[in-house]
Design an enzyme around this catalytic site. Sequence first.
Site, mmCIF file in Angstrom:
data_model
loop_
_atom_site.group_PDB
_atom_site.id
_atom_site.type_symbol
_atom_site.label_atom_id
_atom_site.label_comp_id
_atom_site.label_asym_id
_atom_site.label_seq_id
_atom_site.Cartn_x
_atom_site.Cartn_y
_atom_site.Cartn_z
ATOM 1 N N GLU A 1 17.507 -11.561 8.185
ATOM 2 C CA GLU A 1 18.381 -11.844 7.197
ATOM 3 C C GLU A 1 19.413 -10.877 7.098
ATOM 4 O OE1 GLU A 1 16.374 -15.484 4.752
ATOM 5 O OE2 GLU A 1 16.196 -13.510 3.917
HETATM 6 C C1 TNX Z 1 13.115 -16.006 3.973
HETATM 7 S S1 TNX Z 1 11.322 -15.516 6.146
HETATM 8 C C2 TNX Z 1 12.742 -14.752 3.832
HETATM 9 C C3 TNX Z 1 12.376 -14.001 2.707
HETATM 10 C C4 TNX Z 1 12.285 -15.093 1.698
HETATM 11 C C5 TNX Z 1 11.672 -16.341 1.996
HETATM 12 C C6 TNX Z 1 11.690 -17.367 1.109
HETATM 13 C C7 TNX Z 1 11.924 -14.229 6.175
HETATM 14 C C8 TNX Z 1 11.804 -13.618 7.426
HETATM 15 N N1 TNX Z 1 13.015 -13.758 4.930
HETATM 16 O O1 TNX Z 1 12.871 -12.839 2.214
HETATM 17 O O2 TNX Z 1 11.256 -14.686 0.670
HETATM 18 O O3 TNX Z 1 12.744 -17.019 3.032
HETATM 19 O O4 TNX Z 1 11.032 -18.571 1.419
#
Ligand code: TNX
Length: 546
Positions: A346
């Site tokens: 992300e």
């Molecule tokens: C996505 S899964 C994220 C996390 C969040 C999560 C909540 C991922 C690699 N990144 O930063 O906590 O969703 O479900």
Amino acid sequence: MHTNKESSFFLILLIFISIPLFLSAGKNIHVIIPKPQKVLSGNGTFLMTKQTRYLSDTSLAQNAIAYLQNHLKQNAGYLLKRGSDSKVNTIHFHYDPKKIKKSEAYRLHIEKNKISIKARDKAGFFYAVVSLMQLMDPAIWGQKGSGRKQKNWTIPSCTIEDYPRFRWRGMMLDTSRNFFSKDYVKKFIDRMAQHKLNRFHWHLTDDEGWRLEIKRYPLLTKVGAKRGPGTKLPFSTYPALRGQKNKVQSGYYTQNDIREIVAYAKARAIEILPEIDIPGHAKAAIVAYPKLLQDPKDKSSYRSVQKVANNTINPGMESSYVFLDNVIAEVSRLFPFGYIHLGGDEIPKGAWKRSPAVHRLMQKKGLKNAKEVQNYFFTRLDRILAKHKRKMIAWQEVMQGKAKLRQNNIFMAWKSKKAGVRMIKKHRNVIMTPVQYLYFDQQYSRSKKEPGHTWSTPVSTQKTYAFNPGNSSYIRGVQACLWTETALNEKIADYLVWPRALALSEVAWTAQKKRHWKEFQKRASGEGLKRLKAQGVHYRPVVPIR
Ligand code: TNX
């Protein structure tokens, strides 16, 4: 029509028929979770008492023996003595690499006066003992303060031949969003071990808090482990919305804590994978060391998916790499496991867009867009890891475009199983962690009363159980993740994990063709929950709910 005499005859007959059934009910051999590959029934029972002895021809069984002893001391009030002959009723531990071919495998043979355990490595012995203890009364799992002692333990005769489907059977705990004490982390690890899960992925840093002491950069924890009013980290996401808004929250693990927990895990056949989440999800590090990690002339302004502003380490600044090299050096010294997780998930759109340092980098290296900058960043970090003799694990985003990373790195497919399959086609090693089946931060079912996230689909225990990771040799295994934005305390964390983790253990361990939901459901809601109850786990009481 029956006469009265006749019906009382039938009643008495019924009672006689059901007495042996009733007696054998406590001796069911089909109680183990995860379900072993092969269980054969035997005759009679073994009675473990204060007089039982153990014999061992290998130091590989030490952890397993200590584990059994700890539980006996706690719940029976005695320790087994080492035996010198095999006349009395005895547990034998044999190193037998000829008979036991696979790593982590074991053979457990229980007869009237003898238990024989064979394995070729520490994990195999440990898992044999875990299976043995699951065949005992659930009271064997009692924790400190559970009171009552039980002297004698009846164990049904049987033979178990067992080995795991996958090498990587993981669970992740996010200790950044909400901090969890050292004691809770140990409990989390212990419960994993009891279900033959063997990789603890420890999410140690994120926007909301840096939880790992780094000697070289003390502000990481002094500044970066505190959030709330008056600190540099506001309540940016949950629990700002749901939790206490007016209280500073803090917490981190000292290097001594880490060493203690690593040893604790090791004794339970668990390796710890530390995660330092970069370059995004790094607000806590950035507020601690803005001069090292951000371009002072950067005019970009962006927010992460979770709405955290400017949370991304700048890949155009040389100081970012020096900092990360030093951090990784300390992390490598603390965690003996061969892998370090570098996050990579992300990265917000618009990060570095107006950073002169990144523009200079792009020009110098001929990088055309943000994706190529990201690939440059991870290629350099891969080299830093190699220098420290570590391999990389990262979230799937790191594999986008033409990432040139070492072939022995591993990537976690979290957005879907398909994402994993796509990476397999590129000949990449994958761990399956798809949100639709294995994100334990999601609600069990859609209801305002259920804790957990709602952004994906609900994940019932049955849904987790239904996951089939697939058969490619690139699939290293499976893992569930507990992100903790909404897990505000230990009770909620327990509830979100259990009993879903029982299903996870079977997805990870048991051959696909031996798994049947209805049969699992019975075992899990019976013995499975009884064992969790004996340990004081605040599990969600209902296994079957969809
Ligand atoms: C996505 S899964 C994220 C996390 C969040 C999560 C909540 C991922 C690699 N990144 O930063 O906590 O969703 O479900």
